[in-house]
Design a protein around this motif. Sequence first.
Motif, PDB file in Angstrom:
ATOM      1  N   PHE A   1     -15.898   7.044  -9.207  1.00 41.98           N
ATOM      2  CA  PHE A   1     -15.067   5.868  -8.939  1.00 41.98           C
ATOM      3  C   PHE A   1     -14.418   5.394 -10.221  1.00 41.98           C
ATOM      4  CE2 PHE A   1     -19.064   3.903 -10.126  1.00 41.98           C
ATOM      5  CZ  PHE A   1     -18.705   2.750 -10.809  1.00 41.98           C
ATOM      6  N   VAL A   2     -13.373   4.614 -10.048  1.00 44.09           N
ATOM      7  CA  VAL A   2     -12.646   4.034 -11.170  1.00 44.09           C
ATOM      8  C   VAL A   2     -12.224   2.623 -10.784  1.00 44.09           C
ATOM      9  CG1 VAL A   2     -10.384   4.937 -10.463  1.00 44.09           C
ATOM     10  CG2 VAL A   2     -10.816   4.446 -12.868  1.00 44.09           C
ATOM     11  N   LEU A   3     -12.137   1.760 -11.764  1.00 40.92           N
ATOM     12  CA  LEU A   3     -11.605   0.418 -11.589  1.00 40.92           C
ATOM     13  C   LEU A   3     -10.299   0.379 -12.380  1.00 40.92           C
ATOM     14  CD1 LEU A   3     -14.935  -1.503 -12.208  1.00 40.92           C
ATOM     15  CD2 LEU A   3     -13.921  -0.885 -10.011  1.00 40.92           C
ATOM     16  N   PRO A   4      -9.149   0.473 -11.709  1.00 39.58           N
ATOM     17  CA  PRO A   4      -7.876   0.521 -12.427  1.00 39.58           C
ATOM     18  C   PRO A   4      -7.651  -0.730 -13.282  1.00 39.58           C
ATOM     19  CG  PRO A   4      -7.596   1.166 -10.139  1.00 39.58           C
ATOM     20  CD  PRO A   4      -8.983   0.607 -10.269  1.00 39.58           C
ATOM     21  N   HIS A   5      -7.038  -0.509 -14.418  1.00 38.55           N
ATOM     22  CA  HIS A   5      -6.708  -1.592 -15.339  1.00 38.55           C
ATOM     23  C   HIS A   5      -5.193  -1.676 -15.476  1.00 38.55           C
ATOM     24  CE1 HIS A   5     -10.853  -2.171 -16.624  1.00 38.55           C
ATOM     25  NE2 HIS A   5     -10.974  -0.859 -16.560  1.00 38.55           N
ATOM     26  N   PRO A   6      -4.674  -2.864 -15.836  1.00 42.25           N
ATOM     27  CA  PRO A   6      -3.211  -3.022 -15.992  1.00 42.25           C
ATOM     28  C   PRO A   6      -2.677  -2.015 -16.999  1.00 42.25           C
ATOM     29  CG  PRO A   6      -4.326  -5.142 -16.077  1.00 42.25           C
ATOM     30  CD  PRO A   6      -5.400  -4.091 -16.082  1.00 42.25           C
ATOM     31  N   PRO A   7      -1.408  -1.592 -16.830  1.00 41.62           N
ATOM     32  CA  PRO A   7      -0.476  -2.050 -15.799  1.00 41.62           C
ATOM     33  C   PRO A   7      -0.779  -1.393 -14.454  1.00 41.62           C
ATOM     34  CG  PRO A   7       0.582  -0.423 -17.183  1.00 41.62           C
ATOM     35  CD  PRO A   7      -0.796  -0.643 -17.765  1.00 41.62           C
TER      36      PRO A   7
ATOM     37  N   TYR B   1      -0.431  -3.535  -5.761  1.00 44.28           N
ATOM     38  CA  TYR B   1      -1.878  -3.616  -5.923  1.00 44.28           C
ATOM     39  C   TYR B   1      -2.321  -4.647  -6.950  1.00 44.28           C
ATOM     40  CZ  TYR B   1      -2.021   0.707  -3.256  1.00 44.28           C
ATOM     41  OH  TYR B   1      -1.885   1.644  -2.278  1.00 44.28           O
ATOM     42  N   ALA B   2      -1.414  -5.126  -7.774  1.00 47.93           N
ATOM     43  CA  ALA B   2      -1.768  -6.007  -8.894  1.00 47.93           C
ATOM     44  C   ALA B   2      -2.509  -7.259  -8.442  1.00 47.93           C
ATOM     45  CB  ALA B   2      -0.519  -6.376  -9.685  1.00 47.93           C
ATOM     46  N   ASP B   3      -2.105  -7.854  -7.316  1.00 49.25           N
ATOM     47  CA  ASP B   3      -2.754  -9.093  -6.873  1.00 49.25           C
ATOM     48  C   ASP B   3      -4.147  -8.849  -6.292  1.00 49.25           C
ATOM     49  OD1 ASP B   3      -1.751  -7.833  -4.602  1.00 49.25           O
ATOM     50  OD2 ASP B   3      -1.339  -9.708  -3.571  1.00 49.25           O
ATOM     51  N   GLN B   4      -4.530  -7.585  -6.094  1.00 49.95           N
ATOM     52  CA  GLN B   4      -5.857  -7.276  -5.549  1.00 49.95           C
ATOM     53  C   GLN B   4      -6.858  -6.852  -6.627  1.00 49.95           C
ATOM     54  OE1 GLN B   4      -6.077  -5.451  -1.575  1.00 49.95           O
ATOM     55  NE2 GLN B   4      -3.895  -5.023  -1.842  1.00 49.95           N
TER      56      GLN B   4
ATOM     57  N   MET C   1       0.830  -1.187   0.000  1.00 55.58           N
ATOM     58  CA  MET C   1       0.000   0.000   0.000  1.00 55.58           C
ATOM     59  C   MET C   1       0.868   1.241   0.000  1.00 55.58           C
ATOM     60  SD  MET C   1      -2.798   1.413   2.581  1.00 55.58           S
ATOM     61  CE  MET C   1      -2.646   3.137   2.948  1.00 55.58           C
ATOM     62  N   LEU C   2       0.388   2.275  -0.646  1.00 51.12           N
ATOM     63  CA  LEU C   2       1.049   3.568  -0.588  1.00 51.12           C
ATOM     64  C   LEU C   2       0.641   4.235   0.717  1.00 51.12           C
ATOM     65  CD1 LEU C   2       0.347   4.805  -4.223  1.00 51.12           C
ATOM     66  CD2 LEU C   2       2.499   3.926  -3.316  1.00 51.12           C
ATOM     67  N   THR C   3       1.601   4.476   1.589  1.00 52.02           N
ATOM     68  CA  THR C   3       1.259   5.094   2.867  1.00 52.02           C
ATOM     69  C   THR C   3       1.183   6.612   2.696  1.00 52.02           C
ATOM     70  OG1 THR C   3       3.577   5.050   3.487  1.00 52.02           O
ATOM     71  CG2 THR C   3       2.206   3.252   4.290  1.00 52.02           C
ATOM     72  N   PRO C   4       0.283   7.256   3.424  1.00 54.83           N
ATOM     73  CA  PRO C   4       0.135   8.703   3.296  1.00 54.83           C
ATOM     74  C   PRO C   4       1.369   9.444   3.783  1.00 54.83           C
ATOM     75  CG  PRO C   4      -1.525   7.770   4.777  1.00 54.83           C
ATOM     76  CD  PRO C   4      -0.632   6.669   4.353  1.00 54.83           C
ATOM     77  N   VAL C   5       1.606  10.585   3.179  1.00 50.10           N
ATOM     78  CA  VAL C   5       2.641  11.494   3.660  1.00 50.10           C
ATOM     79  C   VAL C   5       1.959  12.404   4.670  1.00 50.10           C
ATOM     80  CG1 VAL C   5       4.231  13.340   3.039  1.00 50.10           C
ATOM     81  CG2 VAL C   5       3.907  11.402   1.484  1.00 50.10           C
ATOM     82  N   ILE C   6       2.402  12.332   5.909  1.00 51.80           N
ATOM     83  CA  ILE C   6       1.755  13.088   6.981  1.00 51.80           C
ATOM     84  C   ILE C   6       2.565  14.349   7.256  1.00 51.80           C
ATOM     85  CG2 ILE C   6       0.999  13.038   9.383  1.00 51.80           C
ATOM     86  CD1 ILE C   6       0.638   9.994   9.030  1.00 51.80           C
ATOM     87  N   ASP C   7       1.968  15.488   6.916  1.00 48.41           N
ATOM     88  CA  ASP C   7       2.631  16.759   7.168  1.00 48.41           C
ATOM     89  C   ASP C   7       2.023  17.429   8.399  1.00 48.41           C
ATOM     90  OD1 ASP C   7       0.194  17.744   6.320  1.00 48.41           O
ATOM     91  OD2 ASP C   7       0.957  18.635   4.480  1.00 48.41           O
ATOM     92  N   GLU C   8       2.568  18.565   8.783  1.00 51.30           N
ATOM     93  CA  GLU C   8       2.124  19.258   9.997  1.00 51.30           C
ATOM     94  C   GLU C   8       0.643  19.651   9.928  1.00 51.30           C
ATOM     95  OE1 GLU C   8       3.109  23.407  12.391  1.00 51.30           O
ATOM     96  OE2 GLU C   8       4.638  22.547  11.071  1.00 51.30           O
ATOM     97  N   ASP C   9       0.192  20.130   8.769  1.00 54.64           N
ATOM     98  CA  ASP C   9      -1.202  20.560   8.643  1.00 54.64           C
ATOM     99  C   ASP C   9      -2.168  19.386   8.697  1.00 54.64           C
ATOM    100  OD1 ASP C   9      -0.545  23.309   8.326  1.00 54.64           O
ATOM    101  OD2 ASP C   9      -0.033  22.916   6.225  1.00 54.64           O
ATOM    102  N   GLY C  10      -1.790  18.245   8.120  1.00 53.53           N
ATOM    103  CA  GLY C  10      -2.673  17.095   8.058  1.00 53.53           C
ATOM    104  C   GLY C  10      -2.556  16.130   9.215  1.00 53.53           C
ATOM    105  N   ALA C  11      -1.552  16.295  10.071  1.00 55.43           N
ATOM    106  CA  ALA C  11      -1.320  15.346  11.168  1.00 55.43           C
ATOM    107  C   ALA C  11      -2.570  15.124  12.031  1.00 55.43           C
ATOM    108  CB  ALA C  11      -0.135  15.786  12.023  1.00 55.43           C
ATOM    109  N   PRO C  12      -3.331  16.160  12.389  1.00 54.40           N
ATOM    110  CA  PRO C  12      -4.520  15.901  13.203  1.00 54.40           C
ATOM    111  C   PRO C  12      -5.521  14.969  12.517  1.00 54.40           C
ATOM    112  CG  PRO C  12      -3.941  18.219  13.333  1.00 54.40           C
ATOM    113  CD  PRO C  12      -3.078  17.613  12.257  1.00 54.40           C
ATOM    114  N   PHE C  13      -5.656  15.048  11.195  1.00 49.82           N
ATOM    115  CA  PHE C  13      -6.573  14.156  10.480  1.00 49.82           C
ATOM    116  C   PHE C  13      -6.227  12.710  10.787  1.00 49.82           C
ATOM    117  CE2 PHE C  13      -7.568  11.434   6.872  1.00 49.82           C
ATOM    118  CZ  PHE C  13      -8.914  11.711   6.666  1.00 49.82           C
ATOM    119  N   TRP C  14      -4.935  12.380  10.722  1.00 47.91           N
ATOM    120  CA  TRP C  14      -4.483  11.002  10.936  1.00 47.91           C
ATOM    121  C   TRP C  14      -4.568  10.607  12.400  1.00 47.91           C
ATOM    122  CZ3 TRP C  14      -4.795   8.659   6.628  1.00 47.91           C
ATOM    123  CH2 TRP C  14      -4.571   9.367   5.445  1.00 47.91           C
ATOM    124  N   GLU C  15      -4.350  11.562  13.310  1.00 47.36           N
ATOM    125  CA  GLU C  15      -4.486  11.276  14.747  1.00 47.36           C
ATOM    126  C   GLU C  15      -5.946  10.939  15.089  1.00 47.36           C
ATOM    127  OE1 GLU C  15      -2.865  14.794  16.591  1.00 47.36           O
ATOM    128  OE2 GLU C  15      -0.867  14.387  15.747  1.00 47.36           O
TER     129      GLU C  15
END
Length: 143
Positions: free
Chosen positions: A65-71, A76-79, A1-15
């Motif tokens: 919404f979107v359903l990603p297609h290869p590549p 994520y490919a196995d999901q 998974m791509l983990t979020p980049v947590i910056d100072e402004d967004g940190a409370p959202f993740w907390e």
Amino acid sequence: MLTPVIDEDGAPFWEYAARGELRIQACAAEGCGELRFPPRPCCPHCQSFDSEWRLMSGRGRIWSFVLPHPPLLPDYADQAPYNAVLVELAEAPRIRLAGNVVSAPDAPLNSVDPTRLRIGAAVKAVFTEIDGVTVPRWILERG
């Protein structure tokens, strides 16, 4: 998974997400109160630097919404086939959050049949921890 980049402004959202709460930043200036996402230091409506985090119900509707297609990205490919959605929050129609519709908080990304997804479908936020970060996901609401 791509983990979020947590910056100072967004940190409370993740907390708050780690507590199972969906909160959105709002201007705390008298007479404004506008919600904003993504989080940022200054209100784009009145230019105030005062802010607060308002609790949302976690309910919304699929805006797109979107359903990603290869590549696909290797992680994520196995999901596939999986979905990526934009959810418009019930209390804040101008606020849209990206995520995935799943059958349960810890279910794989491909746990919902793509034919069940519709623009306008009602969803509710659920939370799961992935790689040390609690992220919101969405489940379809019945009825």
